[in-house]
Design an enzyme around this catalytic site. Sequence first.
Site, PDB file in Angstrom:
ATOM      1  N   LYS A 221       2.091  10.607  -2.229  1.00 33.06           N
ATOM      2  CA  LYS A 221       3.192  11.415  -1.687  1.00 33.06           C
ATOM      3  C   LYS A 221       4.558  10.827  -2.047  1.00 33.06           C
ATOM      4  CE  LYS A 221       0.437  13.256   2.109  1.00 33.06           C
ATOM      5  NZ  LYS A 221      -0.842  12.813   1.525  1.00 33.06           N
TER       6      LYS A 221
ATOM      7  N   ILE B 296       0.870  -1.181   0.000  1.00 34.44           N
ATOM      8  CA  ILE B 296       0.000   0.000   0.000  1.00 34.44           C
ATOM      9  C   ILE B 296       0.904   1.227   0.000  1.00 34.44           C
ATOM     10  CG2 ILE B 296      -1.904   1.196   1.132  1.00 34.44           C
ATOM     11  CD1 ILE B 296      -2.463  -1.738   0.244  1.00 34.44           C
ATOM     12  N   SER B 297       0.871   1.988  -1.103  1.00 39.91           N
ATOM     13  CA  SER B 297       1.721   3.166  -1.222  1.00 39.91           C
ATOM     14  C   SER B 297       0.867   4.433  -1.224  1.00 39.91           C
ATOM     15  CB  SER B 297       2.586   3.074  -2.486  1.00 39.91           C
ATOM     16  OG  SER B 297       3.577   4.090  -2.476  1.00 39.91           O
TER      17      SER B 297
ATOM     18  N   THR C  50      -4.094  24.984   6.135  1.00 37.41           N
ATOM     19  CA  THR C  50      -2.694  25.409   5.984  1.00 37.41           C
ATOM     20  C   THR C  50      -2.521  26.479   4.918  1.00 37.41           C
ATOM     21  OG1 THR C  50      -2.332  23.557   4.470  1.00 37.41           O
ATOM     22  CG2 THR C  50      -1.775  23.205   6.786  1.00 37.41           C
TER      23      THR C  50
END
Length: 606
Positions: free
Chosen positions: A406, A402-403, A468
């Site tokens: 990002k 599972i990547s 942000t």
Amino acid sequence: MLQSRRKMLLILLDIAIVAVSIYTSYYIRFDGSITFEYSRQVWSYMAISACLGTICAVVFKLYNRIWQYASVGEIVSILKAVTVACTASYLLTWGISGKTVPLSVVLRTYETILLLMGGSRFMWRMIRDNYYKKKEHQGRAMIIGAGDCGSFIAKELKHNPASTLYPVAFIDDNPFKIKQQIYGIPVVGGREKILEAIEEHKITEIILAIPSVPQEEVSKIIDICKRTEVQLKIIPRLDDVIHGKVTLNEIRNVEVEDLLGRDPVRVDLQGIADYVSNKVVLITGAGGSIGSELCRQIAPYQPEKLLLLGHGENSIYNIENELRRTYPKVKIESIIADVQDKARIYKVFEEFQPKVVFHAAAHKHVPLMEKNPSEAIKNNVFGTRNVADAADLYGAERFVLISTDKAVNPTSIMGATKRIAEMYIQSLGRSSRTKFAAVRFGNVLGSRGSVIPFFKEQIARGGPVTVTHPEMIRYFMTIPEASQLVIQAGAYAQGGEVFILDMGKPVKIMDLARDLIRLSGLRPEMDIKIEYTGIRPGEKLYEELLTDEEGLTSTLHNRIFIGKPTNISRADIEMEIRRLEKVLGENGEIIKDVVKHVVPGFVNVS
């Protein structure tokens, strides 16, 4: 006792209806003066009809129905009972008296009995029906969707004593339904009339009852409704309508997932079953958001054994209990282990011999990993190497990493370590019998540490909601959707692929914050303030799904694509990993310099 009294009253009422119907029919037939030859027939016809009418009413169960909810089925039953009773009474009277009942009397009796029996019962429904007595304290609901589901919900809202809403208007895009009425409720127009109808009908709540409409269209309708301050609710699943499960309890608040406009995932059940069923399946990070959902999605395919491996005992305990309760026939083995512990991982593979491995264990919090780069490397790189090497050594058939998006042109240690993990399994896949693959996707809604629960906590505290950067953009998908696609991608693995999931349209975090505030029944900037805190260490304004050197090819699934495998030598990647081992515990800048050498696309922005 009460039921018997009710049945007796209905029988007496029906006998009275038969008597009145027959007498008035003779009275009208003979212009108010019934002749002597027919006067005896009146009473015999009346007695026979009363007896046969009662018997037919019992046979057709007219006394076993709750007339408060009478509908077409009850009308048909009355029609059958009266038709059979009148026909039999006519023939029996003729046989006993030797004289036929005048046809005009029979027809008028038939019509009058039908009218009075049906009318008396439906009058009771009208008296009990809330249609004529709206409660002033109830909210006013507008239902979007005048189909089967919307009609059912309108009926529920009107008849259910527990309902706090009363339906006053429908919205439907079907031009044939506009200006028509359903249960006395007008269809006021299509979606272009939503805002106008809210003002005109003083709507306090909108219910989306369009479960069969594509999610993209649902999202567009929600966008219109968001312009108002009216509470939004939704009927979510088409299956509930098909199986008759739609009740007031199924109406839920609109969630962020509904705003994404993504249709349910279509999966190749046979393809998944072929590589999961009757196999020992290991899921690392099984207590996490994705790991636990993988467990839920795989369990129905009847693996030989499901191994739940995790570092945190509480999360593993919770998912184990849930699975044992939901899938009692599936053999489950809970394993408390750290993927960084090579000896322990090898022992697990030696003992259980898993054939399919989903590696979901990882450190994923970007700012935290910026402050703790050594821990990110130990878990995401060395942990992945341990599990992958064990899979190779002990003959696992498939290994799915599972990547994350990002990992593409990473600007954070977390992303860079996940890219190294991808590179390692790609290099391993070039020579291993095990089919290694990685699945890359973006943010998942509701996962632990994701922005959605964080925003909800801030809203619950009264704000402010912190964003942000006003231009921050992210890809999102739901946890079940991501997990289903991961499992499906595993079926396509031939070795060394990086699968990229279709994440749909990117979402502005600012828009997400505003939507969450509105869905909470509050107003952005008025009830809940929004503040900007600045981009955090390791973050970038937008994420990518492909590196520059990766092309993109399609698969049999419309939401799964394959990035072109990069040509990585196993010897080279192992040499780089050894360099990482030497700098563990060093200054963060030293570690990042080595990481940059391993991942040329890494540009640290912290």
